[in-house]
Scaffold this motif. Structure first.
Motif, PDB file in Angstrom:
ATOM      1  N   VAL A 143       0.854  -1.184   0.000  1.00  0.00           N
ATOM      2  CA  VAL A 143       0.000   0.000   0.000  1.00  0.00           C
ATOM      3  C   VAL A 143       0.892   1.237   0.000  1.00  0.00           C
ATOM      4  O   VAL A 143       1.753   1.386   0.872  1.00  0.00           O
ATOM      5  CB  VAL A 143      -0.930   0.036   1.225  1.00  0.00           C
ATOM      6  CG1 VAL A 143      -1.844   1.268   1.170  1.00  0.00           C
ATOM      7  CG2 VAL A 143      -1.754  -1.240   1.331  1.00  0.00           C
ATOM      8  N   LEU A 144       0.679   2.105  -0.979  1.00  0.00           N
ATOM      9  CA  LEU A 144       1.441   3.345  -1.093  1.00  0.00           C
ATOM     10  C   LEU A 144       0.525   4.496  -0.703  1.00  0.00           C
ATOM     11  O   LEU A 144      -0.541   4.680  -1.297  1.00  0.00           O
ATOM     12  CB  LEU A 144       1.951   3.516  -2.521  1.00  0.00           C
ATOM     13  CG  LEU A 144       2.896   4.675  -2.814  1.00  0.00           C
ATOM     14  CD1 LEU A 144       4.160   4.562  -1.961  1.00  0.00           C
ATOM     15  CD2 LEU A 144       3.254   4.700  -4.293  1.00  0.00           C
ATOM     16  N   VAL A 145       0.932   5.275   0.308  1.00  0.00           N
ATOM     17  CA  VAL A 145       0.128   6.369   0.846  1.00  0.00           C
ATOM     18  C   VAL A 145       0.855   7.679   0.582  1.00  0.00           C
ATOM     19  O   VAL A 145       2.014   7.843   0.971  1.00  0.00           O
ATOM     20  CB  VAL A 145      -0.104   6.190   2.360  1.00  0.00           C
ATOM     21  CG1 VAL A 145      -0.964   7.313   2.913  1.00  0.00           C
ATOM     22  CG2 VAL A 145      -0.750   4.834   2.648  1.00  0.00           C
ATOM     23  N   LEU A 146       0.173   8.620  -0.086  1.00  0.00           N
ATOM     24  CA  LEU A 146       0.819   9.866  -0.503  1.00  0.00           C
ATOM     25  C   LEU A 146      -0.016  11.071  -0.099  1.00  0.00           C
ATOM     26  O   LEU A 146      -1.228  11.093  -0.324  1.00  0.00           O
ATOM     27  CB  LEU A 146       1.031   9.888  -2.019  1.00  0.00           C
ATOM     28  CG  LEU A 146       1.734   8.672  -2.628  1.00  0.00           C
ATOM     29  CD1 LEU A 146       0.706   7.768  -3.301  1.00  0.00           C
ATOM     30  CD2 LEU A 146       2.801   9.085  -3.621  1.00  0.00           C
ATOM     31  N   ASP A 147       0.654  12.066   0.474  1.00  0.00           N
ATOM     32  CA  ASP A 147      -0.015  13.293   0.906  1.00  0.00           C
ATOM     33  C   ASP A 147       0.270  14.390  -0.113  1.00  0.00           C
ATOM     34  O   ASP A 147       1.368  14.929  -0.159  1.00  0.00           O
ATOM     35  CB  ASP A 147       0.483  13.699   2.293  1.00  0.00           C
ATOM     36  CG  ASP A 147      -0.428  14.721   2.962  1.00  0.00           C
ATOM     37  OD1 ASP A 147      -1.313  15.259   2.284  1.00  0.00           O
ATOM     38  OD2 ASP A 147      -0.241  14.962   4.168  1.00  0.00           O
ATOM     39  N   GLU A 148      -0.715  14.688  -0.946  1.00  0.00           N
ATOM     40  CA  GLU A 148      -0.636  15.725  -1.969  1.00  0.00           C
ATOM     41  C   GLU A 148       0.646  15.612  -2.819  1.00  0.00           C
ATOM     42  O   GLU A 148       1.482  16.513  -2.835  1.00  0.00           O
ATOM     43  CB  GLU A 148      -0.739  17.105  -1.333  1.00  0.00           C
ATOM     44  CG  GLU A 148      -2.064  17.321  -0.622  1.00  0.00           C
ATOM     45  CD  GLU A 148      -2.299  18.769  -0.232  1.00  0.00           C
ATOM     46  OE1 GLU A 148      -1.733  19.657  -0.865  1.00  0.00           O
ATOM     47  OE2 GLU A 148      -3.069  18.988   0.715  1.00  0.00           O
ATOM     48  N   PRO A 149       0.804  14.508  -3.540  1.00  0.00           N
ATOM     49  CA  PRO A 149       2.046  14.278  -4.292  1.00  0.00           C
ATOM     50  C   PRO A 149       2.257  15.226  -5.461  1.00  0.00           C
ATOM     51  O   PRO A 149       3.380  15.311  -5.964  1.00  0.00           O
ATOM     52  CB  PRO A 149       1.885  12.829  -4.787  1.00  0.00           C
ATOM     53  CG  PRO A 149       0.409  12.619  -4.846  1.00  0.00           C
ATOM     54  CD  PRO A 149      -0.144  13.385  -3.674  1.00  0.00           C
TER      55      PRO A 149
END
Length: 235
Positions: A143-149
């Motif tokens: 699972v890849l979690v990104l904050d405003e990439p």
């Protein structure tokens, strides 16, 4: 793969989000949308297990990789791109050869291998974002979690990062990302964050002009139910 059940999220005596029910399954593409200050980053940090829950339960049955907002990092430290990526393995008892191999593989997967020796502070915005994604990938997460990439990137940089994320998702990873882009690909799910709650559903059901206008507090027009969507007024 990771889920929150009956979760109340916040800090101390302050509740940010309540009664959160959210599950990320294998192969998910989940967009997290909401106004500034609504609790999107709090939600991500709870999914990752960084922030403890005030109430409820969190279960995780997969490795997660996290890419924070690029603007939250201090670019002064003289680290090269490969060293930043290797930070993703801090605390892991791995042979040096395996660390090197995983760093090189992550850089290559993000199309940034040629810049491995470049100082992080000297990278362009798009290059720096690729390096941060590679730092998350080096853990080989499901699972890849990104904050405003795509934050603070020009249109070309945004398109390139979104293309990279689509490819990584197509390779079998679940992708969860906070975004201000109101469009979504067919099949994507959406978590709308606002008014202290999280509403999860299919993009076709939730990305409706009336619902988004109420959430963001100004008129939102949608050119297509899925695809291009954006505010009628200033962002």
């Amino acid at each position: 793969m990771v889920e929150l059940r009956g979760a109340r999220l916040g800090y101390g005596s302050t509740t940010v989000l309540r009664e959160v029910e959210l599950a990320v399954e294998a192969g998910d593409s989940l967009l997290v949308l909401g106004p500034n200050g609504a609790g999107k980053t709090t939600l991500l940090r709870a999914l990752l297990g960084i922030e403890p829950l005030l109430e409820g339960t969190r279960r995780a049955a997969a490795t997660l990789g996290y890419t924070p907002q690029r603007g939250a990092l201090d670019p002064v430290f003289p680290l090269r791109a490969r060293q930043v990526v290797a930070q993703g393995l801090l605390g892991e008892a791995l042979p040096r050869a395996e660390v090197t191999g995983r760093v090189e593989a992550a850089l290559a997967a993000c199309g940034i291998a040629d810049a491995r020796q470049t100082l992080f502070r000297d990278l362009s915005g798009g290059q720096a974002q690729r390096v941060l994604i590679a730092r998350a990938l080096v853990r080989e997460p499901a699972v890849l979690v990104l904050d405003e990439p795509t934050n603070n990137l020009d249109l070309r940089g945004q398109a390139e990062i979104l293309e990279l994320l689509e490819r990584l998702h197509g390779e079998g990873r679940s992708v969860v990302r906070v975004t201000h882009r109101l469009g979504a690909s067919p099949g994507a799910r959406v978590a709308l964050v606002g008014d202290g709650k999280v509403e999860v559903g299919d993009a076709a059901d939730l990305l409706q002009p009336e619902r988004l206008s109420a959430l963001f507090g100004f008129p939102v027009e949608a050119a297509h139910l899925l695809g291009v969507a954006g505010p009628a007024g200033p962002k």
